[in-house]
Design a protein around this motif. Structure first.
Motif, PDB file in Angstrom:
ATOM      1  N   ALA A 174       0.751  -1.389  -0.004  1.00 59.70           N
ATOM      2  CA  ALA A 174       0.112  -0.218  -0.029  1.00 59.70           C
ATOM      3  C   ALA A 174       0.901   1.144   0.067  1.00 59.70           C
ATOM      4  CB  ALA A 174      -0.942   0.071   1.237  1.00 59.70           C
ATOM      5  N   ALA A 175       0.619   2.294  -0.468  1.00 62.42           N
ATOM      6  CA  ALA A 175       1.103   3.663  -0.830  1.00 62.42           C
ATOM      7  C   ALA A 175      -0.024   4.834  -0.881  1.00 62.42           C
ATOM      8  CB  ALA A 175       2.044   3.879  -1.696  1.00 62.42           C
ATOM      9  N   GLY A 176       0.401   5.968  -0.580  1.00 61.02           N
ATOM     10  CA  GLY A 176      -0.814   6.828  -0.723  1.00 61.02           C
ATOM     11  C   GLY A 176       0.004   8.379  -1.047  1.00 61.02           C
ATOM     12  N   PHE A 177      -1.120   9.257  -1.890  1.00 58.26           N
ATOM     13  CA  PHE A 177      -0.977  10.443  -2.171  1.00 58.26           C
ATOM     14  C   PHE A 177      -1.894  11.661  -1.868  1.00 58.26           C
ATOM     15  CE2 PHE A 177      -2.966   8.164  -5.751  1.00 58.26           C
ATOM     16  CZ  PHE A 177      -3.725   8.931  -6.102  1.00 58.26           C
ATOM     17  N   THR A 178      -1.827  12.511  -1.636  1.00 60.02           N
ATOM     18  CA  THR A 178      -2.705  13.673  -1.481  1.00 60.02           C
ATOM     19  C   THR A 178      -2.637  14.939  -1.956  1.00 60.02           C
ATOM     20  OG1 THR A 178      -4.367  14.492   0.320  1.00 60.02           O
ATOM     21  CG2 THR A 178      -2.034  14.240   0.957  1.00 60.02           C
ATOM     22  N   ASN A 179      -3.354  16.046  -1.984  1.00 60.80           N
ATOM     23  CA  ASN A 179      -3.228  17.190  -2.423  1.00 60.80           C
ATOM     24  C   ASN A 179      -4.035  18.342  -1.759  1.00 60.80           C
ATOM     25  OD1 ASN A 179      -2.475  19.106  -4.792  1.00 60.80           O
ATOM     26  ND2 ASN A 179      -4.530  19.511  -4.655  1.00 60.80           N
ATOM     27  N   SER A 180      -3.609  19.468  -1.345  1.00 59.34           N
ATOM     28  CA  SER A 180      -4.178  20.573  -0.698  1.00 59.34           C
ATOM     29  C   SER A 180      -3.977  21.895  -0.814  1.00 59.34           C
ATOM     30  CB  SER A 180      -4.328  20.150   0.862  1.00 59.34           C
ATOM     31  OG  SER A 180      -3.189  20.674   1.290  1.00 59.34           O
ATOM     32  N   ALA A 181      -4.688  22.942  -0.559  1.00 55.34           N
ATOM     33  CA  ALA A 181      -4.326  24.108  -1.203  1.00 55.34           C
ATOM     34  C   ALA A 181      -3.142  24.713  -0.356  1.00 55.34           C
ATOM     35  CB  ALA A 181      -5.511  25.097  -1.035  1.00 55.34           C
ATOM     36  N   SER A 182      -3.069  24.452   1.021  1.00 52.79           N
ATOM     37  CA  SER A 182      -2.076  25.063   1.666  1.00 52.79           C
ATOM     38  C   SER A 182      -0.870  24.036   1.485  1.00 52.79           C
ATOM     39  CB  SER A 182      -2.687  24.904   3.440  1.00 52.79           C
ATOM     40  OG  SER A 182      -3.677  25.818   3.336  1.00 52.79           O
ATOM     41  N   LYS A 183       0.472  24.822   2.023  1.00 52.66           N
ATOM     42  CA  LYS A 183       1.731  24.195   2.229  1.00 52.66           C
ATOM     43  C   LYS A 183       1.658  22.811   2.933  1.00 52.66           C
ATOM     44  CE  LYS A 183       3.790  27.174  -0.585  1.00 52.66           C
ATOM     45  NZ  LYS A 183       2.607  27.740  -1.452  1.00 52.66           N
ATOM     46  N   SER A 184       1.117  23.154   4.193  1.00 48.39           N
ATOM     47  CA  SER A 184       1.049  21.885   4.865  1.00 48.39           C
ATOM     48  C   SER A 184      -0.339  21.615   4.770  1.00 48.39           C
ATOM     49  CB  SER A 184       1.403  22.311   6.541  1.00 48.39           C
ATOM     50  OG  SER A 184       0.841  21.312   7.256  1.00 48.39           O
ATOM     51  N   GLY A 185      -1.456  22.121   5.038  1.00 43.96           N
ATOM     52  CA  GLY A 185      -2.873  21.677   4.983  1.00 43.96           C
ATOM     53  C   GLY A 185      -3.214  20.349   5.585  1.00 43.96           C
ATOM     54  N   ASP A 186      -2.471  20.063   6.723  1.00 44.80           N
ATOM     55  CA  ASP A 186      -2.610  18.497   7.420  1.00 44.80           C
ATOM     56  C   ASP A 186      -2.491  17.499   6.574  1.00 44.80           C
ATOM     57  OD1 ASP A 186      -2.622  19.748   9.907  1.00 44.80           O
ATOM     58  OD2 ASP A 186      -4.519  20.836   9.750  1.00 44.80           O
ATOM     59  N   LYS A 187      -1.811  17.643   5.246  1.00 46.28           N
ATOM     60  CA  LYS A 187      -1.878  16.514   4.573  1.00 46.28           C
ATOM     61  C   LYS A 187      -1.213  15.245   5.175  1.00 46.28           C
ATOM     62  CE  LYS A 187       0.425  19.228   1.294  1.00 46.28           C
ATOM     63  NZ  LYS A 187      -0.161  20.473   1.131  1.00 46.28           N
ATOM     64  N   LEU A 188      -0.189  15.453   6.078  1.00 47.44           N
ATOM     65  CA  LEU A 188       0.276  14.517   6.701  1.00 47.44           C
ATOM     66  C   LEU A 188      -0.889  13.589   7.511  1.00 47.44           C
ATOM     67  CD1 LEU A 188       2.987  12.771   7.618  1.00 47.44           C
ATOM     68  CD2 LEU A 188       3.023  14.372   9.409  1.00 47.44           C
ATOM     69  N   HIS A 189      -1.651  14.175   7.964  1.00 45.34           N
ATOM     70  CA  HIS A 189      -2.714  13.415   8.675  1.00 45.34           C
ATOM     71  C   HIS A 189      -3.679  12.607   7.548  1.00 45.34           C
ATOM     72  CE1 HIS A 189      -6.738  12.593  10.396  1.00 45.34           C
ATOM     73  NE2 HIS A 189      -6.083  12.188  11.433  1.00 45.34           N
ATOM     74  N   THR A 190      -3.751  12.831   6.360  1.00 50.30           N
ATOM     75  CA  THR A 190      -4.492  12.188   5.466  1.00 50.30           C
ATOM     76  C   THR A 190      -3.744  10.778   5.085  1.00 50.30           C
ATOM     77  OG1 THR A 190      -5.588  14.109   4.384  1.00 50.30           O
ATOM     78  CG2 THR A 190      -5.451  12.161   3.118  1.00 50.30           C
ATOM     79  N   LEU A 191      -2.297  11.263   5.008  1.00 54.86           N
ATOM     80  CA  LEU A 191      -1.528   9.923   4.646  1.00 54.86           C
ATOM     81  C   LEU A 191      -1.385   9.042   5.677  1.00 54.86           C
ATOM     82  CD1 LEU A 191       1.358  12.000   2.729  1.00 54.86           C
ATOM     83  CD2 LEU A 191      -0.064  10.368   1.459  1.00 54.86           C
ATOM     84  N   GLN A 192      -1.261   9.613   7.078  1.00 57.59           N
ATOM     85  CA  GLN A 192      -1.363   8.645   8.170  1.00 57.59           C
ATOM     86  C   GLN A 192      -2.790   7.902   8.250  1.00 57.59           C
ATOM     87  OE1 GLN A 192      -0.542  11.653  11.069  1.00 57.59           O
ATOM     88  NE2 GLN A 192       1.677  10.823  11.045  1.00 57.59           N
TER      89      GLN A 192
END
Length: 194
Positions: free
Chosen positions: A93-111
């Motif tokens: 398994a692996a993952g990817f995400t996109n958001s408008a903010s530089k951080s945007g809490d993308k790490l939470h989505t990947l976690q």
């Protein structure tokens, strides 16, 4: 040996995440995988069967309000049938995400994707890149410019369309696709030798 089967199970609300999905697909194809794009908000029984026979599943979603989209959450809950039978145990398994903010809490989505994979008994494949754009000699054009290790993260301005997805983020997603396909190939060779 047959080519590894890599499927991308993703949701894209406005098209930005679909651009990243295409990049992951490109990288996996370049590494010799058979690749399937599956939009989780339109998933069919035939596509569930494709996921079941995949060697690796890459989860993707925009980050909305600090987590994956509602459409992805619906899909994730539907995987409980696979959890009950351990149907995806030992897949990659692996993952990817996109958001408008530089951080945007993308790490939470990947976690969130990592936890979903762990519950399903899957093995997580990380990005495998050092962070870019973190020194005076770096630039926004570096691979992994956002410095995320868990998966491929992208940032696109809120007032711009899918054509504005940053080229470095696209290249980073291609690297994730290659890494997943190559790792799946290694796993298949190991299984064949066992």
């Amino acid at each position: 040996m047959t080519a590894p089967v890599v499927s991308l199970a993703y949701h894209s609300g406005y098209g930005h995440t679909a651009v990243i999905a295409e990049a992951v697909r490109t990288g996996a194809l370049e590494a010799g995988a058979e690749v399937h794009l599956i939009k989780v908000d339109e998933i069919t029984e035939e596509q569930w069967a494709v996921l079941d026979r995949s060697d690796a599943i890459v989860f993707g979603s925009p980050t909305y309000m600090g987590t994956a989209s509602g459409a992805f959450h619906v899909f994730a809950e539907a995987t409980s049938k696979r959890w009950a039978t351990q149907a995806w145990k030992d897949k990659l398994a692996a993952g990817f995400t996109n958001s408008a903010s530089k951080s945007g809490d993308k790490l939470h989505t990947l976690q969130y994707f990592q936890i979903l994979a762990a519950q399903l008994g899957m093995h997580w494949v990380n990005l495998g890149l050092l962070p870019g754009w973190n020194s005076s000699t770096g630039s926004e054009h570096d691979l992994n410019r956002l410095g995320v290790f868990t998966g491929a993260a992208a940032q696109t301005n809120a007032d711009e369309g899918p054509d504005a997805v940053h080229k470095a983020d696209i290249a980073t997603a291609e690297q994730l696709g290659r890494r997943v396909a190559e790792t799946a190939g290694v796993f298949l060779k190991g299984l064949a030798a066992a």
